[in-house]
Enzyme design. Structure first.
Site, PDB file in Angstrom:
ATOM      1  N   TYR A  61       5.020   9.772  -6.902  1.00  0.00           N
ATOM      2  CA  TYR A  61       4.510  10.208  -5.593  1.00  0.00           C
ATOM      3  C   TYR A  61       5.397  11.285  -4.976  1.00  0.00           C
ATOM      4  O   TYR A  61       4.898  12.160  -4.267  1.00  0.00           O
ATOM      5  CB  TYR A  61       4.298   9.004  -4.659  1.00  0.00           C
ATOM      6  CG  TYR A  61       3.160   8.139  -5.167  1.00  0.00           C
ATOM      7  CD1 TYR A  61       1.833   8.490  -4.931  1.00  0.00           C
ATOM      8  CD2 TYR A  61       3.402   7.003  -5.940  1.00  0.00           C
ATOM      9  CE1 TYR A  61       0.784   7.737  -5.435  1.00  0.00           C
ATOM     10  CE2 TYR A  61       2.363   6.227  -6.443  1.00  0.00           C
ATOM     11  CZ  TYR A  61       1.052   6.606  -6.203  1.00  0.00           C
ATOM     12  OH  TYR A  61       0.010   5.856  -6.713  1.00  0.00           O
ATOM     13  N   GLN A  96     -10.962  10.018   0.348  1.00  0.00           N
ATOM     14  CA  GLN A  96     -10.178   9.168  -0.549  1.00  0.00           C
ATOM     15  C   GLN A  96      -8.902   9.900  -0.950  1.00  0.00           C
ATOM     16  O   GLN A  96      -8.039   9.331  -1.618  1.00  0.00           O
ATOM     17  CB  GLN A  96     -10.987   8.866  -1.819  1.00  0.00           C
ATOM     18  CG  GLN A  96     -12.258   8.086  -1.558  1.00  0.00           C
ATOM     19  CD  GLN A  96     -13.158   8.108  -2.783  1.00  0.00           C
ATOM     20  OE1 GLN A  96     -13.097   7.240  -3.634  1.00  0.00           O
ATOM     21  NE2 GLN A  96     -13.998   9.116  -2.881  1.00  0.00           N
ATOM     22  N   ASN A  97      -8.802  11.161  -0.556  1.00  0.00           N
ATOM     23  CA  ASN A  97      -7.673  11.975  -1.006  1.00  0.00           C
ATOM     24  C   ASN A  97      -6.413  11.677  -0.193  1.00  0.00           C
ATOM     25  O   ASN A  97      -6.481  11.455   1.016  1.00  0.00           O
ATOM     26  CB  ASN A  97      -8.017  13.464  -0.888  1.00  0.00           C
ATOM     27  CG  ASN A  97      -9.177  13.838  -1.783  1.00  0.00           C
ATOM     28  OD1 ASN A  97      -9.542  13.067  -2.670  1.00  0.00           O
ATOM     29  ND2 ASN A  97      -9.758  15.000  -1.564  1.00  0.00           N
ATOM     30  N   ASP A  99      -3.955  13.940  -0.264  1.00  0.00           N
ATOM     31  CA  ASP A  99      -3.382  15.243   0.091  1.00  0.00           C
ATOM     32  C   ASP A  99      -3.675  15.557   1.560  1.00  0.00           C
ATOM     33  O   ASP A  99      -4.384  14.806   2.238  1.00  0.00           O
ATOM     34  CB  ASP A  99      -3.903  16.346  -0.854  1.00  0.00           C
ATOM     35  CG  ASP A  99      -5.410  16.601  -0.701  1.00  0.00           C
ATOM     36  OD1 ASP A  99      -5.864  16.832   0.434  1.00  0.00           O
ATOM     37  OD2 ASP A  99      -6.127  16.579  -1.725  1.00  0.00           O
ATOM     38  N   HIS A 114      -7.483   5.939   1.551  1.00  0.00           N
ATOM     39  CA  HIS A 114      -6.526   5.564   0.504  1.00  0.00           C
ATOM     40  C   HIS A 114      -5.093   5.955   0.865  1.00  0.00           C
ATOM     41  O   HIS A 114      -4.236   6.023  -0.014  1.00  0.00           O
ATOM     42  CB  HIS A 114      -6.924   6.202  -0.834  1.00  0.00           C
ATOM     43  CG  HIS A 114      -8.146   5.574  -1.448  1.00  0.00           C
ATOM     44  ND1 HIS A 114      -8.823   6.130  -2.502  1.00  0.00           N
ATOM     45  CD2 HIS A 114      -8.808   4.424  -1.144  1.00  0.00           C
ATOM     46  CE1 HIS A 114      -9.862   5.348  -2.820  1.00  0.00           C
ATOM     47  NE2 HIS A 114      -9.877   4.326  -2.014  1.00  0.00           N
ATOM     48  N   CYS A 122       6.466   0.820   5.251  1.00  0.00           N
ATOM     49  CA  CYS A 122       7.607  -0.078   5.059  1.00  0.00           C
ATOM     50  C   CYS A 122       7.102  -1.448   4.615  1.00  0.00           C
ATOM     51  O   CYS A 122       6.286  -2.066   5.314  1.00  0.00           O
ATOM     52  CB  CYS A 122       8.410  -0.200   6.350  1.00  0.00           C
ATOM     53  SG  CYS A 122       9.780  -1.355   6.166  1.00  0.00           S
ATOM     54  N   THR A 181     -16.634  13.377  -5.578  1.00  0.00           N
ATOM     55  CA  THR A 181     -16.081  12.081  -5.986  1.00  0.00           C
ATOM     56  C   THR A 181     -16.934  11.487  -7.099  1.00  0.00           C
ATOM     57  O   THR A 181     -18.151  11.642  -7.106  1.00  0.00           O
ATOM     58  CB  THR A 181     -15.928  11.111  -4.787  1.00  0.00           C
ATOM     59  OG1 THR A 181     -15.536   9.818  -5.273  1.00  0.00           O
ATOM     60  CG2 THR A 181     -17.192  10.991  -3.963  1.00  0.00           C
ATOM     61  N   ALA A 224     -17.413  22.780  -5.244  1.00  0.00           N
ATOM     62  CA  ALA A 224     -17.402  22.468  -3.813  1.00  0.00           C
ATOM     63  C   ALA A 224     -17.198  23.719  -2.966  1.00  0.00           C
ATOM     64  O   ALA A 224     -17.766  23.830  -1.873  1.00  0.00           O
ATOM     65  CB  ALA A 224     -16.298  21.448  -3.525  1.00  0.00           C
TER      66      ALA A 224
END
Ligand code: OAD
Length: 238
Positions: A61, A96-97, A99, A114, A122, A181, A224
């Site tokens: 990540y 759902q991204n 970014d 997401h 935390c 998606t 897109a």
């Protein structure tokens, strides 16, 4: 077909996935060579994977977060920001991204079901904090100071964010639009059926037919960056 109806819609729910960011240079998950061919889901996108090998997960990540600096929003993100500014009805943009390209494209209200790369969660106090740097060094939580931060990304087996708000909007919308998606991951894959059951028209904008294409009243296929601006123009009556 929906074309003639676009100017009449009053409440729209939009769901976006990795395909909307593909032309910005972010890998999708399930395409050939996509993220899930490069990495095992069980290793980098489950709580069990994190417990087994936290460094692997934090590094995965950290790299994805750092990569955001070298990509930019594309015309599809910009078009949805324009829709938010100019549409007179209600609009809920669910992505759902993880970014930040919707925000950088100008959208002010984005529901990241997401989670987000630029957020830390935390595990001790459960607070979410904006996060822009790496986590591999185990920095303390800005709220409780415990060294228990993890990426604020929803992993398989975990509950996505804001489901109550999303289902309420799906119950009341008159148009549901799915953009970029694959329709492979629930609960998002079930939104089209939910919207239809409540009487909404449904539209898919995707590079190719998705797994759930047949569930939509209308599907349009192509990139897109072309399809989304064209559709937004129709909605705004241009
Ligand atoms: P996928 O990789 O499963 O699907 C991306 C979709 O975008 C495919 O249907 C492609 O055909 C389409 N696509 C690719 N390029 C496109 C373009 N230029 N224009 C339009 N469409 C394009 O990604 P998602 O459906 O977003 O979850 O994946 C859903 C979830 O699965 C992700 O949020 C992630 C993943 O596992 C978690 O990590 C929890």
């Amino acid at each position: 077909m929906l074309e003639g109806l676009m100017a009449q819609v009053e409440r729209i729910v939009i769901l976006t996935g990795a395909g909307i960011s593909a032309e910005s240079g972010i890998d999708t998950f399930r395409s050939a060579g996509g993220l899930w061919e490069q990495h095992r889901v069980e290793d980098v996108a489950t709580p069990e994977g994190f417990a087994r090998n936290p460094n692997l997960v934090l590094n995965f990540y950290d790299m994805r977060r750092a990569a955001l600096a070298s990509v930019a929003p594309n015309p599809a993100h910009a078009a949805l920001a324009r829709l938010e500014r100019e549409f007179a009805g209600e609009l809920l943009l669910v992505t759902q991204n993880v970014d930040d390209l919707h925000e950088r494209g100008g959208s002010r209200s984005v529901l990241h079901m997401h989670g987000e790369l630029k957020s830390a969660l935390c595990s001790a106090c459960e607070m979410r904090s904006p996060w822009h740097v790496t986590m591999i060094e185990r920095p303390p939580c800005p709220v409780c100071q415990a060294p228990t931060l993890r990426p604020d990304v929803v992993w398989f087996g975990e509950m996505p964010y804001e489901m109550g708000r999303i289902y309420a909007a799906l119950e009341n919308c008159d148009l549901f639009v799915s953009i970029g998606t694959s329709g492979a991951v629930y609960p998002a894959a079930g939104f089209v059926a939910e919207a239809r059951a409540n009487g909404a028209r449904t539209l898919e904008l995707n590079l190719e037919p998705s797994e759930g294409s047949r569930l939509f009243h209308e599907t349009r296929h192509g990139p897109a960056s072309a399809l989304v601006p064209q559709w937004v123009e129709e909605v705004l009556g241009g």
